[in-house]
Design a protein around this motif. Structure first.
Motif, PDB file in Angstrom:
ATOM      1  N   ARG A 139      40.465  37.596 -44.720  1.00  0.00           N
ATOM      2  CA  ARG A 139      39.618  37.869 -43.539  1.00  0.00           C
ATOM      3  C   ARG A 139      40.485  38.197 -42.321  1.00  0.00           C
ATOM      4  O   ARG A 139      40.124  39.027 -41.491  1.00  0.00           O
ATOM      5  N   ASP A 140      41.644  37.555 -42.258  1.00  0.00           N
ATOM      6  CA  ASP A 140      42.570  37.843 -41.157  1.00  0.00           C
ATOM      7  C   ASP A 140      43.128  39.259 -41.307  1.00  0.00           C
ATOM      8  O   ASP A 140      43.121  40.054 -40.361  1.00  0.00           O
ATOM      9  N   VAL A 141      43.602  39.577 -42.519  1.00  0.00           N
ATOM     10  CA  VAL A 141      44.180  40.908 -42.750  1.00  0.00           C
ATOM     11  C   VAL A 141      43.147  41.990 -42.414  1.00  0.00           C
ATOM     12  O   VAL A 141      43.464  43.024 -41.847  1.00  0.00           O
ATOM     13  N   ALA A 142      41.891  41.704 -42.774  1.00  0.00           N
ATOM     14  CA  ALA A 142      40.826  42.701 -42.624  1.00  0.00           C
ATOM     15  C   ALA A 142      40.182  42.687 -41.238  1.00  0.00           C
ATOM     16  O   ALA A 142      39.363  43.558 -40.937  1.00  0.00           O
ATOM     17  N   ASP A 143      40.543  41.688 -40.413  1.00  0.00           N
ATOM     18  CA  ASP A 143      39.835  41.494 -39.136  1.00  0.00           C
ATOM     19  C   ASP A 143      38.336  41.413 -39.383  1.00  0.00           C
ATOM     20  O   ASP A 143      37.538  42.042 -38.677  1.00  0.00           O
ATOM     21  N   ASN A 144      37.963  40.677 -40.420  1.00  0.00           N
ATOM     22  CA  ASN A 144      36.549  40.649 -40.799  1.00  0.00           C
ATOM     23  C   ASN A 144      36.183  39.269 -41.362  1.00  0.00           C
ATOM     24  O   ASN A 144      36.454  38.969 -42.525  1.00  0.00           O
ATOM     25  N   PRO A 145      35.545  38.429 -40.530  1.00  0.00           N
ATOM     26  CA  PRO A 145      35.228  37.067 -40.975  1.00  0.00           C
ATOM     27  C   PRO A 145      34.113  37.021 -42.016  1.00  0.00           C
ATOM     28  O   PRO A 145      33.824  35.960 -42.567  1.00  0.00           O
ATOM     29  N   TYR A 146      33.485  38.160 -42.281  1.00  0.00           N
ATOM     30  CA  TYR A 146      32.315  38.154 -43.181  1.00  0.00           C
ATOM     31  C   TYR A 146      32.649  38.491 -44.631  1.00  0.00           C
ATOM     32  O   TYR A 146      31.763  38.526 -45.472  1.00  0.00           O
ATOM     33  N   LEU A 147      33.920  38.748 -44.925  1.00  0.00           N
ATOM     34  CA  LEU A 147      34.265  39.081 -46.315  1.00  0.00           C
ATOM     35  C   LEU A 147      34.043  37.871 -47.207  1.00  0.00           C
ATOM     36  O   LEU A 147      34.303  36.738 -46.810  1.00  0.00           O
ATOM     37  N   ASN A 148      33.590  38.132 -48.428  1.00  0.00           N
ATOM     38  CA  ASN A 148      33.352  37.018 -49.349  1.00  0.00           C
ATOM     39  C   ASN A 148      33.449  37.494 -50.788  1.00  0.00           C
ATOM     40  O   ASN A 148      33.582  38.686 -51.051  1.00  0.00           O
ATOM     41  N   TYR A 149      33.359  36.538 -51.693  1.00  0.00           N
ATOM     42  CA  TYR A 149      33.316  36.902 -53.107  1.00  0.00           C
ATOM     43  C   TYR A 149      31.931  36.569 -53.653  1.00  0.00           C
ATOM     44  O   TYR A 149      31.174  35.836 -53.025  1.00  0.00           O
ATOM     45  N   SER A 150      31.612  37.112 -54.814  1.00  0.00           N
ATOM     46  CA  SER A 150      30.288  36.902 -55.392  1.00  0.00           C
ATOM     47  C   SER A 150      30.374  35.835 -56.486  1.00  0.00           C
ATOM     48  O   SER A 150      31.028  36.055 -57.508  1.00  0.00           O
ATOM     49  N   HIS A 151      29.688  34.710 -56.267  1.00  0.00           N
ATOM     50  CA  HIS A 151      29.640  33.655 -57.292  1.00  0.00           C
ATOM     51  C   HIS A 151      29.053  34.221 -58.583  1.00  0.00           C
ATOM     52  O   HIS A 151      29.472  33.890 -59.677  1.00  0.00           O
ATOM     53  N   ARG A 152      28.049  35.074 -58.410  1.00  0.00           N
ATOM     54  CA  ARG A 152      27.338  35.636 -59.537  1.00  0.00           C
ATOM     55  C   ARG A 152      28.302  36.428 -60.450  1.00  0.00           C
ATOM     56  O   ARG A 152      28.322  36.249 -61.660  1.00  0.00           O
ATOM     57  N   ILE A 153      29.113  37.267 -59.816  1.00  0.00           N
ATOM     58  CA  ILE A 153      30.039  38.081 -60.616  1.00  0.00           C
ATOM     59  C   ILE A 153      31.149  37.220 -61.201  1.00  0.00           C
ATOM     60  O   ILE A 153      31.530  37.374 -62.370  1.00  0.00           O
ATOM     61  N   ALA A 154      31.639  36.258 -60.411  1.00  0.00           N
ATOM     62  CA  ALA A 154      32.691  35.363 -60.931  1.00  0.00           C
ATOM     63  C   ALA A 154      32.179  34.615 -62.162  1.00  0.00           C
ATOM     64  O   ALA A 154      32.867  34.521 -63.181  1.00  0.00           O
ATOM     65  N   LEU A 201      37.280  48.103 -47.201  1.00  0.00           N
ATOM     66  CA  LEU A 201      38.462  48.163 -48.072  1.00  0.00           C
ATOM     67  C   LEU A 201      39.581  49.002 -47.448  1.00  0.00           C
ATOM     68  O   LEU A 201      40.753  48.605 -47.445  1.00  0.00           O
ATOM     69  N   SER A 202      39.224  50.144 -46.921  1.00  0.00           N
ATOM     70  CA  SER A 202      40.284  50.995 -46.347  1.00  0.00           C
ATOM     71  C   SER A 202      40.882  50.300 -45.126  1.00  0.00           C
ATOM     72  O   SER A 202      42.093  50.328 -44.902  1.00  0.00           O
ATOM     73  N   ARG A 203      40.042  49.609 -44.381  1.00  0.00           N
ATOM     74  CA  ARG A 203      40.512  48.876 -43.201  1.00  0.00           C
ATOM     75  C   ARG A 203      41.439  47.716 -43.616  1.00  0.00           C
ATOM     76  O   ARG A 203      42.488  47.486 -43.017  1.00  0.00           O
ATOM     77  N   THR A 204      41.043  47.002 -44.664  1.00  0.00           N
ATOM     78  CA  THR A 204      41.831  45.851 -45.118  1.00  0.00           C
ATOM     79  C   THR A 204      43.234  46.278 -45.548  1.00  0.00           C
ATOM     80  O   THR A 204      44.213  45.595 -45.275  1.00  0.00           O
ATOM     81  N   PHE A 205      43.322  47.417 -46.214  1.00  0.00           N
ATOM     82  CA  PHE A 205      44.617  47.842 -46.774  1.00  0.00           C
ATOM     83  C   PHE A 205      45.489  48.617 -45.790  1.00  0.00           C
ATOM     84  O   PHE A 205      46.589  49.054 -46.142  1.00  0.00           O
ATOM     85  N   LEU A 206      45.001  48.757 -44.568  1.00  0.00           N
ATOM     86  CA  LEU A 206      45.742  49.549 -43.585  1.00  0.00           C
ATOM     87  C   LEU A 206      47.137  48.979 -43.313  1.00  0.00           C
ATOM     88  O   LEU A 206      48.073  49.714 -43.007  1.00  0.00           O
ATOM     89  N   PHE A 207      47.290  47.651 -43.448  1.00  0.00           N
ATOM     90  CA  PHE A 207      48.624  47.069 -43.160  1.00  0.00           C
ATOM     91  C   PHE A 207      49.692  47.633 -44.094  1.00  0.00           C
ATOM     92  O   PHE A 207      50.861  47.707 -43.724  1.00  0.00           O
ATOM     93  N   LEU A 208      49.272  48.075 -45.290  1.00  0.00           N
ATOM     94  CA  LEU A 208      50.267  48.638 -46.216  1.00  0.00           C
ATOM     95  C   LEU A 208      50.650  50.072 -45.833  1.00  0.00           C
ATOM     96  O   LEU A 208      51.681  50.581 -46.254  1.00  0.00           O
TER      97      LEU A 208
END
Ligand code: GLU
Length: 304
Positions: A139-154, A201-208
Motif C-alpha cells: 500500500r505504501d509502494v502504491a500510495d493506495n491504502p485500499y489495496l487488498n487481496y481476495s479471500h475467495r480467490i486465496a 498496477l502500473s502505478r504500483t510498479f512505477l518505482f521499478l
C-alpha cells in the motif's frame, strides 16, 4: 508526448483480431472472470497516466505479486536471498517440480512458483505480522491504502493447490524452507490473490521504472542496484517459458500472471499494465502480449 493516441490505436487494432486464448480454469474462481475484459494503463515517471478500456476494473494479479514479494525480501537484512534462489530463466512451466531435484531444492529464480515460495519463507522469517506487514508495504509502494487481496480467490486456489503444496514440501525436504510449509503456503496463496486494476498496477510498479524510488515523494523502495537487478530478473524470467519470446517481441522487462495481467517497465520512462484474461498456451495473456508488442513497436519504446 501523450501516449493516449498510440494506446487507443493499438487497443482498437487488437480488438479487431481474434482473441485466441483460454481462461485459466485450474483455479476455480478465475474461471468466473469475464473473458472479454481488456484494459490498459501507462504511468510515467513524471506522474502522468494514460488509460483505456477496462482500466479501473480490479483483477487477480496472481504471479505479478511475486515481484513485490521479492522487492520486500530484498530489503531484509542478511542478504541470504541469492544463496537460496537463483537468477536464471528456468525454461520450464511456472509450477514445475523437475529441476528442483537436480538443483538440490534451490529454485532457478524467484518468479517461478518454487522461487516465490522460498521468498515467502524469507518474508515469514523476517516479518512480525507477515500478512499485515506485506500489505502495508504494497500500500505504501502504491500510495493506495485500499489495496487488498481476495479471500475467495486465496481459498479457491488453496482448495486445488496440490502442486504448490508438493513444491513447498519438496523444497522443505532440502532444508530450503525454514518455516512450516502450511504457513508458507498460506502466505503464498494470499500473495497470488492480490487484486489491482491496470491503473493501480502500473502505478504500483512505477518505482521499478524510477530507479527504485517512488515518484510521488522520492522515497527509496529499493536501491538503484536492486531495482536494476529486479528489472533484469523480470526480463529473463518474467514470462514462464516464454520469457525469450516476450523479450524478442516486446523488449521490456515485465511480469505476467495467470489472471491475465501483464506489467512491463521502461526504465526511467514508464510502467504499463495490460489486462485481458484469455491466456495463450504458455499462460500469458494472449491480447496482453499482442498489445505490448504493437505498442512498443508503434512508440519505438523497447529498451533494445
Ligand atoms: N497462484 C498461481 C499458482 O501458483 C500463480 C500462477 C501465475 O500467475 O503464474 O498457480
Amino acid at each position: 508526448m501523450s501516449c493516449q493516441t498510440p494506446i487507443q490505436t493499438v487497443f482498437d487494432t487488437i480488438m479487431k483480431l481474434e482473441d485466441a486464448g483460454e481462461l485459466a480454469t485450474y483455479i476455480p474462481e478465475l474461471a468466473h472472470v469475464d473473458p472479454n475484459k481488456f484494459g490498459v494503463c501507462l504511468s510515467t515517471v513524471d506522474n502522468r497516466q494514460f488509460s483505456y478500456g477496462n482500466a479501473t476494473d480490479r483483477f487477480s494479479i496472481q504471479s505479478i505479486a511475486k515481484v513485490l514479494a521479492l522487492s520486500m525480501a530484498y530489503k531484509m537484512p542478511g542478504g541470504e536471498i541469492w544463496e537460496r534462489v537463483g537468477v536464471e530463466p528456468s525454461g520450464s512451466p511456472f509450477n514445475s517440480l523437475v529441476q528442483l531435484e537436480a538443483d538440490n531444492g534451490i529454485p532457478r529464480n524467484p518468479l517461478i512458483n518454487a522461487g516465490a515460495l522460498v521468498i515467502c519463507d524469507i518474508l515469514l522469517s523476517n516479518l512480525k505480522n507477515p500478512l499485515a506487514d506485506f500489505m502495508t508495504f504494497i500500500r505504501d509502494v502504491a500510495d493506495n491504502p485500499y489495496l487488498n487481496y481476495s479471500h475467495r480467490i486465496a481459498e479457491s486456489e488453496k482448495s486445488v493447490g496440490y502442486r504448490n503444496i508438493a513444491l513447498c514440501y519438496f523444497i522443505k525436504s532440502f532444508g530450503n524452507i525454514k518455516n512450516h510449509p502450511k504457513d508458507v503456503l498460506e502466505f503464498y496463496f494470499m500473495l497470488c490473490s492480490i487484486e489491482m486494476s491496470c491503473v493501480e498496477l502500473s502505478r504500483t510498479f512505477l518505482f521499478l521504472a524510477n530507479q527504485g524510488r517512488k515518484t510521488s515523494d522520492n522515497k527509496e523502495i529499493l536501491t538503484l542496484s536492486q531495482a536494476k537487478r529486479i528489472n533484469a530478473i523480470m526480463q529473463m524470467c518474467g514470462f514462464y517459458d516464454e520469457s525469450g519470446e516476450f523479450a524478442y517481441e516486446v523488449g521490456l522487462p515485465g511480469k505476467s500472471g495467470v489472471g491475465g495481467g501483464i506489467v512491463a517497465i521502461h526504465p526511467n520512462t514508464y510502467s504499463i499494465a495490460v489486462w485481458s484474461p484469455r491466456l495463450n498456451k504458455k499462460g500469458n495473456s494472449y491480447r496482453g502480449m499482442k498489445f505490448l508488442e504493437l505498442f512498443t513497436t508503434e512508440t519505438a519504446s523497447s529498451i533494445f
